[in-house]
Enzyme design. Structure first.
Site, PDB file in Angstrom:
ATOM      1  CG  HIS A  65      -1.659   1.421   1.450  1.00  0.00           C
ATOM      2  ND1 HIS A  65      -3.067   1.181   1.185  1.00  0.00           N
ATOM      3  CD2 HIS A  65      -1.403   2.557   1.803  1.00  0.00           C
ATOM      4  CE1 HIS A  65      -3.677   2.302   0.907  1.00  0.00           C
ATOM      5  NE2 HIS A  65      -2.604   3.289   1.748  1.00  0.00           N
ATOM      6  CD  GLU A  66       1.671   3.364   3.400  1.00  0.00           C
ATOM      7  OE1 GLU A  66       1.828   4.753   3.131  1.00  0.00           O
ATOM      8  OE2 GLU A  66       0.711   3.458   4.205  1.00  0.00           O
ATOM      9  CG  HIS A  69       0.265   6.060  -1.040  1.00  0.00           C
ATOM     10  ND1 HIS A  69      -0.648   6.831  -1.166  1.00  0.00           N
ATOM     11  CD2 HIS A  69      -0.268   5.497   0.369  1.00  0.00           C
ATOM     12  CE1 HIS A  69      -1.664   6.624  -0.532  1.00  0.00           C
ATOM     13  NE2 HIS A  69      -1.343   5.814   0.305  1.00  0.00           N
TER      14      HIS A  69
END
Length: 149
Positions: A65-66, A69
């Site tokens: 998820h990170e 980004h």
């Protein structure tokens, strides 16, 4: 518990394996994170992770998820949760949309009572001299702490 170096290596491996792109910045633990699994820092491009979530099976999803980004921001594409490019890439790599809930910490409840016996429960203590009862305007007195189990 893994070290900072092991975390850095793990994030680099996940980036290479699932995104076919290198991770050139810093991955570190941040003990101050409470409810989130991790965060991406826009200015430095570093990633921070909640050390309490390391042992969870969903931790790889948090890392992905990170990294979504991270990679989308560096490519100047939509990297926010609301963007279609973010949602699409997150699904492609199998990242988690939300961080799992941790066991809730014990919370305090503070019991107050006014002169007219109205009961007031609060999660934070306050100075009763500065406030009045919202129902009748009478003075408030501290009764005690309530066991919240």
């Amino acid at each position: 518990m893994i070290t900072q170096q092991q975390l850095q290596l793990y994030v680099t491996q996940v980036s290479n394996q699932y995104f076919n792109r290198p991770f050139h910045h810093v991955a570190r633990f941040n003990k101050r994170l409470k409810t989130t699994g991790g965060r991406y820092l826009l200015r430095t491009h570093d990633l921070e992770f909640n050390p309490k979530m390391i042992d969870l099976p969903e931790f790889e999803g948090i890392v992905k998820h990170e990294l979504v980004h991270y990679h989308l921001h560096l490519q100047h594409k939509g990297f926010q949760h609301k963007d279609a490019t973010f949602k699409q890439l997150l699904i492609e790599v199998g990242g988690s949309r939300y961080a799992p809930r941790l066991a809730q910490a014990q919370r305090h409840l503070w019991h107050y009572q006014c002169e007219n016996k109205h009961q007031i429960m609060r999660q934070r203590r306050f100075l009763e001299n500065n406030y009045r009862c919202g129902q009748c305007g009478a003075k408030i007195f501290f009764v005690g702490e309530v066991d919240n189990r």
